[in-house]
Design a protein around this motif. Sequence first.
Motif, PDB file in Angstrom:
ATOM      1  N   VAL A  66      -7.319  13.183  12.802  1.00  0.00           N
ATOM      2  CA  VAL A  66      -6.121  13.991  13.046  1.00  0.00           C
ATOM      3  C   VAL A  66      -5.164  13.864  11.864  1.00  0.00           C
ATOM      4  O   VAL A  66      -4.661  14.857  11.329  1.00  0.00           O
ATOM      5  CB  VAL A  66      -5.425  13.555  14.356  1.00  0.00           C
ATOM      6  N   ALA A  67      -4.962  12.617  11.422  1.00  0.00           N
ATOM      7  CA  ALA A  67      -4.082  12.391  10.272  1.00  0.00           C
ATOM      8  C   ALA A  67      -4.593  13.149   9.055  1.00  0.00           C
ATOM      9  O   ALA A  67      -3.826  13.746   8.297  1.00  0.00           O
ATOM     10  CB  ALA A  67      -3.986  10.897   9.959  1.00  0.00           C
ATOM     11  N   PHE A  68      -5.906  13.182   8.898  1.00  0.00           N
ATOM     12  CA  PHE A  68      -6.490  13.900   7.765  1.00  0.00           C
ATOM     13  C   PHE A  68      -6.182  15.388   7.826  1.00  0.00           C
ATOM     14  O   PHE A  68      -5.803  16.008   6.834  1.00  0.00           O
ATOM     15  CB  PHE A  68      -8.004  13.687   7.735  1.00  0.00           C
ATOM     16  N   LEU A  69      -6.329  15.955   9.024  1.00  0.00           N
ATOM     17  CA  LEU A  69      -6.084  17.388   9.167  1.00  0.00           C
ATOM     18  C   LEU A  69      -4.630  17.724   8.861  1.00  0.00           C
ATOM     19  O   LEU A  69      -4.326  18.693   8.172  1.00  0.00           O
ATOM     20  CB  LEU A  69      -6.468  17.849  10.581  1.00  0.00           C
ATOM     21  N   VAL A  70      -3.715  16.892   9.366  1.00  0.00           N
ATOM     22  CA  VAL A  70      -2.294  17.099   9.087  1.00  0.00           C
ATOM     23  C   VAL A  70      -2.069  17.085   7.581  1.00  0.00           C
ATOM     24  O   VAL A  70      -1.430  17.965   7.007  1.00  0.00           O
ATOM     25  CB  VAL A  70      -1.450  16.000   9.762  1.00  0.00           C
ATOM     26  N   ASP A  71      -2.653  16.083   6.945  1.00  0.00           N
ATOM     27  CA  ASP A  71      -2.512  15.921   5.507  1.00  0.00           C
ATOM     28  C   ASP A  71      -3.039  17.148   4.768  1.00  0.00           C
ATOM     29  O   ASP A  71      -2.442  17.647   3.828  1.00  0.00           O
ATOM     30  CB  ASP A  71      -3.284  14.669   5.079  1.00  0.00           C
ATOM     31  N   TRP A  72      -4.163  17.657   5.232  1.00  0.00           N
ATOM     32  CA  TRP A  72      -4.798  18.788   4.584  1.00  0.00           C
ATOM     33  C   TRP A  72      -3.909  20.022   4.657  1.00  0.00           C
ATOM     34  O   TRP A  72      -3.709  20.742   3.682  1.00  0.00           O
ATOM     35  CB  TRP A  72      -6.163  19.049   5.246  1.00  0.00           C
ATOM     36  N   ARG A  73      -3.345  20.244   5.856  1.00  0.00           N
ATOM     37  CA  ARG A  73      -2.479  21.410   6.032  1.00  0.00           C
ATOM     38  C   ARG A  73      -1.244  21.305   5.148  1.00  0.00           C
ATOM     39  O   ARG A  73      -0.837  22.260   4.514  1.00  0.00           O
ATOM     40  CB  ARG A  73      -2.045  21.537   7.493  1.00  0.00           C
ATOM     41  N   MET A  74      -0.668  20.110   5.138  1.00  0.00           N
ATOM     42  CA  MET A  74       0.522  19.881   4.320  1.00  0.00           C
ATOM     43  C   MET A  74       0.222  20.215   2.867  1.00  0.00           C
ATOM     44  O   MET A  74       0.998  20.838   2.174  1.00  0.00           O
ATOM     45  CB  MET A  74       0.941  18.416   4.367  1.00  0.00           C
ATOM     46  N   GLN A  75      -0.930  19.794   2.438  1.00  0.00           N
ATOM     47  CA  GLN A  75      -1.312  19.946   1.051  1.00  0.00           C
ATOM     48  C   GLN A  75      -1.340  21.414   0.658  1.00  0.00           C
ATOM     49  O   GLN A  75      -0.860  21.780  -0.407  1.00  0.00           O
ATOM     50  CB  GLN A  75      -2.701  19.345   0.879  1.00  0.00           C
ATOM     51  N   TYR A 112       4.745  14.839  -0.423  1.00  0.00           N
ATOM     52  CA  TYR A 112       3.301  14.621  -0.400  1.00  0.00           C
ATOM     53  C   TYR A 112       2.968  13.128  -0.400  1.00  0.00           C
ATOM     54  O   TYR A 112       2.141  12.663   0.372  1.00  0.00           O
ATOM     55  CB  TYR A 112       2.652  15.300  -1.601  1.00  0.00           C
ATOM     56  N   GLY A 113       3.657  12.409  -1.253  1.00  0.00           N
ATOM     57  CA  GLY A 113       3.451  10.963  -1.307  1.00  0.00           C
ATOM     58  C   GLY A 113       3.793  10.293   0.007  1.00  0.00           C
ATOM     59  O   GLY A 113       3.096   9.387   0.464  1.00  0.00           O
ATOM     60  N   LEU A 114       4.875  10.751   0.645  1.00  0.00           N
ATOM     61  CA  LEU A 114       5.286  10.148   1.915  1.00  0.00           C
ATOM     62  C   LEU A 114       4.245  10.388   3.000  1.00  0.00           C
ATOM     63  O   LEU A 114       3.912   9.478   3.762  1.00  0.00           O
ATOM     64  CB  LEU A 114       6.635  10.728   2.360  1.00  0.00           C
ATOM     65  N   VAL A 115       3.741  11.608   3.044  1.00  0.00           N
ATOM     66  CA  VAL A 115       2.724  11.912   4.051  1.00  0.00           C
ATOM     67  C   VAL A 115       1.487  11.046   3.817  1.00  0.00           C
ATOM     68  O   VAL A 115       0.937  10.448   4.743  1.00  0.00           O
ATOM     69  CB  VAL A 115       2.356  13.410   4.019  1.00  0.00           C
ATOM     70  N   HIS A 132       0.842  -1.197   0.000  1.00  0.00           N
ATOM     71  CA  HIS A 132       0.000   0.000   0.000  1.00  0.00           C
ATOM     72  C   HIS A 132       0.879   1.250   0.000  1.00  0.00           C
ATOM     73  O   HIS A 132       0.666   2.182  -0.776  1.00  0.00           O
ATOM     74  CB  HIS A 132      -0.916   0.017   1.227  1.00  0.00           C
ATOM     75  N   ALA A 133       1.858   1.243   0.890  1.00  0.00           N
ATOM     76  CA  ALA A 133       2.771   2.390   0.971  1.00  0.00           C
ATOM     77  C   ALA A 133       3.587   2.494  -0.306  1.00  0.00           C
ATOM     78  O   ALA A 133       3.753   3.578  -0.861  1.00  0.00           O
ATOM     79  CB  ALA A 133       3.683   2.240   2.184  1.00  0.00           C
ATOM     80  N   LEU A 134       4.053   1.353  -0.784  1.00  0.00           N
ATOM     81  CA  LEU A 134       4.906   1.356  -1.974  1.00  0.00           C
ATOM     82  C   LEU A 134       4.179   1.986  -3.162  1.00  0.00           C
ATOM     83  O   LEU A 134       4.736   2.795  -3.899  1.00  0.00           O
ATOM     84  CB  LEU A 134       5.325  -0.076  -2.321  1.00  0.00           C
ATOM     85  N   MET A 135       2.915   1.631  -3.311  1.00  0.00           N
ATOM     86  CA  MET A 135       2.156   2.101  -4.464  1.00  0.00           C
ATOM     87  C   MET A 135       2.094   3.631  -4.480  1.00  0.00           C
ATOM     88  O   MET A 135       2.287   4.265  -5.512  1.00  0.00           O
ATOM     89  CB  MET A 135       0.755   1.515  -4.394  1.00  0.00           C
ATOM     90  N   ILE A 136       1.848   4.218  -3.324  1.00  0.00           N
ATOM     91  CA  ILE A 136       1.707   5.674  -3.265  1.00  0.00           C
ATOM     92  C   ILE A 136       3.052   6.362  -3.480  1.00  0.00           C
ATOM     93  O   ILE A 136       3.184   7.300  -4.263  1.00  0.00           O
ATOM     94  CB  ILE A 136       1.093   6.091  -1.910  1.00  0.00           C
ATOM     95  N   VAL A 137       4.089   5.851  -2.798  1.00  0.00           N
ATOM     96  CA  VAL A 137       5.407   6.483  -2.910  1.00  0.00           C
ATOM     97  C   VAL A 137       5.940   6.339  -4.332  1.00  0.00           C
ATOM     98  O   VAL A 137       6.529   7.264  -4.894  1.00  0.00           O
ATOM     99  CB  VAL A 137       6.377   5.862  -1.896  1.00  0.00           C
ATOM    100  N   LEU A 138       5.696   5.176  -4.919  1.00  0.00           N
ATOM    101  CA  LEU A 138       6.165   4.924  -6.282  1.00  0.00           C
ATOM    102  C   LEU A 138       5.564   5.944  -7.251  1.00  0.00           C
ATOM    103  O   LEU A 138       6.263   6.510  -8.094  1.00  0.00           O
ATOM    104  CB  LEU A 138       5.752   3.505  -6.690  1.00  0.00           C
ATOM    105  N   THR A 139       4.265   6.178  -7.108  1.00  0.00           N
ATOM    106  CA  THR A 139       3.611   7.153  -7.978  1.00  0.00           C
ATOM    107  C   THR A 139       4.254   8.525  -7.806  1.00  0.00           C
ATOM    108  O   THR A 139       4.542   9.214  -8.781  1.00  0.00           O
ATOM    109  CB  THR A 139       2.114   7.237  -7.638  1.00  0.00           C
ATOM    110  N   ALA A 140       4.489   8.907  -6.558  1.00  0.00           N
ATOM    111  CA  ALA A 140       5.073  10.224  -6.303  1.00  0.00           C
ATOM    112  C   ALA A 140       6.462  10.330  -6.934  1.00  0.00           C
ATOM    113  O   ALA A 140       6.805  11.331  -7.547  1.00  0.00           O
ATOM    114  CB  ALA A 140       5.147  10.482  -4.799  1.00  0.00           C
TER     115      ALA A 140
END
Lengths: 344, 574, 363
Positions: free
Chosen positions: B273-282, B213-216, B172-180
């Motif tokens: 909480v994770a969502f909010l962090v992600d949103w701010r990062m974005q 972004y992908g890492l987060v 799951h992690a690999l797929m996202i990081v790979l795309t990034a």
Amino acid sequence: MKIATAVRCLASSLVVALAATAGLAQAQKTELNVYTALETDQLKAYTEAFSKAYPNIDIKWTRDSTGVITSKLLAEKANPVADMVVGVSASSMAVFANEGMLQPYAPKGLDKLSSQYRDPANPPMWVGMDVYGAAICFNTVEAAKLGLPKPQTWQDLTKPIYKGRITMPNPASSGTGYLDVTGWMLMMGEAKAWQYMDALHANVAQYTHSGSKPCRQAGAGEFPIGISFEYRAVTTKKSGAPIDIIFPTEGLGWDLEASGIMKTTKKADAAKSVMDWLATPAAMELFAKNFAVVAIPGIAKPLEFVPADYEKRLVKNDFAWSAKNRDKIIAEWLKRYDAKSEPK
Amino acid sequence: MSTAAASLPPAATAARVVPKVHWQERLAQGLLLLCCVLLAVFLLGPLAAILVKSVQDKDGAFVGLLQFREYFATPALQRSIWNTLWVATTVTAITVPLAFFYAYALTRSRMPGKIVFRMIALTPILAPSLMSAISFIQWFGTQGLLKGLLGGASVYGPIGIIMSSIYATFPHALMIVLTALLLSDGRLYEAAESLRTPTWRKFFTITLPGAKYGLVSAAMVVFSYTVSDFGIPKVIGGNFNILAVDIFKQVIGQQNFNKGAVVSLVLLVPVLVAFLVDWRMQGRLHAQFTARAVPYVPKRKRWFDTTMFAYCTIVALLLLLVLGMAVYTSFIKLWPYDKSFSLRHYQYGLIDAGVISSFFNSLKMAFFTAVFGTMFIFASAYLLEKTRAMPLTKGAVRLLASIPMAVPGMVLGLGYILFFNHPDNPLHFLYHTMAILVLATVVHYYTSSHLTAVTALKALDNEFEAVSASLKVPFYKTFFRVTVPVCLPAILDIGRYLFVNAMVTISAVVFLYSPSTQLAAVAILNMDEAGEIGAAAAMATLIVASSTVVCIVYALVTRFLLTRTQQWRVSGLA
Amino acid sequence: MTPNSPAVPADDAFLRLAGITKRFGQFEALKSVGLTIDRGEMVVFLGPSGCGKTTLLRIIAGLETQDTGTIVQAGKDISRLPAIKRDYGIVFQSYALFPNLTIFDNVAYGLVNRRQPRKTIAGRVQELLKLVGLPDAGAKYPGMLSGGQQQRIALARALATAPGLLLLDEPLSALDAIERVRLRGEIRALQQRLGVTTIMVTHDQEEALSMADRIVVMNAGRIEQVGTPREVYGAPATPFVADFIGKINVLPAVSEGGGRFRVGGVSLAAATELPAGTSARLYLRPEEIGVHADGTAPAHALPARIAKIEFLGAFCLVGVVLDNGDDASLVCNVPRQLADGAGLAPGRVVGVTLPAPAIRVLG
């Protein structure tokens, strides 16, 4: 041409997807939605025999573990899909009866059934099929390696030598676990039972989330002693695992596989036919192939690995009592044993 | 409004300009709104139905926060929360770097065997998550070969959960990081190379920030997955309590939906909480993704390539060992006492337990999930990223898209029963159909696919839409001519991801299948429950094998597609 | 080739902006901006980042909507029109070429949509590729071209549909220095050849000075000055413009009346008169200052001492401190031959001349 075919395929598969069970294909046979927790291989034999007797009733089984089936039925309460329930524990049937989900029916030949293997109400909300009781699986190979003597009684299990060698089902996750706990309470009295479980707890390596797991773990040598139930113990031994099955003499907690009709069914007649068939001696003979005790006395034959006096060792059960006190007992159990940290 | 108008200079008090909205823009906005509504119906509806339970008692009477008070008074709870958090954090802290370097090796080196490494890395999602737990018990349990490595500690508990979760979340992690990493700008590397920047500096100044972004996102996905999965802790967790198992105990063990709903709510907190962090990062990362699509073509560097090859080999071997143990278990007579070869587990599973017909149902369900899920997820991500205006709807879609990862499948499935089986629900006709299984599965695996789509879309030049508007080309034409072809690798990844997950999904659909839509993975869960480890392993092996076949066929078909549409990437070599 | 619009306004004003304002939350991006652009003109929006120049361009394109104000293009009010209904071609800093399409398809992108015959399209694309100097690039993909080449293709794509207005958003900022200088000449030549009305956004003053017919200098959401490159360089209207464009000396001074100003102990003549006692700033370009070796200086030269010399090849930047000028220092731009001939060196005393017409007085 090819495109047209592809489009048609896609379209038709869409229709299938959306309306698979919406009842497009109306057979002349009466289709009966039955929820069950019976084993698949048992189901096969029972269905075959039933179809011979009632060729115009087509049973659609929805099979899952007791916990899942019970949850599913309760969640569907507002608009039940099932017409009836077959082979689900009497404890669960008591819950359904309390929720007003069942309709009473006295199957033909009800009078031949043992009174303790059916709902005491008249006509009964549910009727039993067969009994499954507590059993201990004991891995002889691992025990020899570890120098463990074979326990004979529940009390034996509290001996310090068994520390970290025992697994049993968690009553908060498994009906079998709860059956063990209430069994001890009924045979020892509540206070003594808690004392006993305190002592046992010191030896328990793991509380599992399934009633079959402890015996399987014993069979695989993970933990040499598993508190489980008779049917799983027998199948495990038959699969070749080096285990002995112990039926402690103090008494055995037990439950029934039982059946009942949903109040909301539109196919009550067909469901009643199934109930009638389940109470016939012919059906009981089929149950007897897997279980040492069935609802009609005198039909069961001695089973391999199960002692002849098995039925006598069963404690006197009170399903209404155990259903009523379930929340309280589990809460107390969790308080005493669930917060415990990992055994080192 | 009045204060704002007052502060404007006099010339500006003129009427506010209300732009005419072109029908194409209206179409896009309408579609986005539709996506939002559909997500609300198929995610929020069921969730609301179950969360209502948290303020009711067993008989459905309103009791306010009583259930919460009772639950928080339980001594085991605090331990559960703490256990859940530290286990999930540990898994995230190990999995994300592990996957990142694997993806780094796949994209930034010229080591041999990349295709094989990629396929092996994806094997963990081909099997039900409990398979890894079974396999780790075989390796590290009392009878396990590698038991000694644990130094006397028991595999039952946090160690087992962490190991199995790392295995299960790795792809799951690999797929996202790979795309990034795949989509980052090659020109930055050219610039860096012309400045003789050493590899490690390129890594810290270009690769890492580019993949931030992908890492987060990957971290969020791994964390949420670990928090909400109950299959692994149920099998290998022993007495180690975590929240997902608490839900299992309440819902399946005691049929206490009310308490189950309470725990589900508690479970949602860390993910929100994770969502909010992600949103701010974005928000902060916005400017970074104006990447020009110049693909990076790594140069041959002997030392670096060898190191990367060694690393990937070790990881791939470990992954194969887990799978291999399950396959081995499926072919032996009786673990651990009779290790002779036997097909009896296959015989039992396929014939006696009748998994064959369920297996075809699974294939059908997975196919529909992949086709319709991919279309919906990519289209909605596109509308989300590239449609102007509608900030509220966008915020809603973003939030809705990240919730599913936080919702344990079991909770989702129960919600589907309560919501769709209600006699007053006009969508009641969906209940007990294949369609509802497909819907539940798409929703269940929404977040990860959504993030993949968003990551791919973010890497596109922001001005494509502006350019096509200036050229009077409708947005949907550019969507089909440019956006879809450029994102095709990501789209195909999403399709495959949905397919393989649909093949193994259990927890959501266990409540939803009907006699005519029984699924193979559910049968596996039941076999494990009954202790038929061998048969469970055998059926899992079959699913892995068939998914592998599907993936290979898929790879061949998509290779044809990709060579046709991705020429521009290959030609970057020139 | 010349793009023509049906409605030609009589006064030749092609684009009129009036009262344009735009806020982003609390931030006022544009504060009542008005501007008129003539047909065929090349106008450059110049200013520091965040001054609102890109926002203004995007509003003209319809990619952002102004809060208030009107835009009239070719006699038609387009204030409320969506981007797709407006008549312009646009080029971005990021090129925004479609990476999966060939150069040919990129250039033809807007043409294909207009349902023209294939042959016509092919002819037009070839014509445009020739125009931007890449006649053989058609079959390649954007990734195979250099940045400058890609930007030429983006230009060709924007011009393909013969728009009435060409918008360039920092088109050269992503390129390296040499490519940038080469391409700015090409763009200007192309624009003049086609006569297409063009607006370019840049933060690079040299680019603006070399390319524009008129420069619009912007700061903090306002237009500071509109004028030809010579006007904004030679006669900056505000201190901001003076500071922002080119190097300039600033001397704080007090008016003595009659066109004379006092800087420390020195009195200077300027072309502007202010009432005596008014304080002012004097602005003077470095190249306007004459530097004379001691002895050769004209009578009205002011004595000064060289503080430092920076050698720049063709020119030297000579920093001098005026005697009696309250330590007022000036930077002077001296041609190399002159500096060598006069033997200028740090510490030497020189005479400097500050021509009155070149001194600009701002408040």
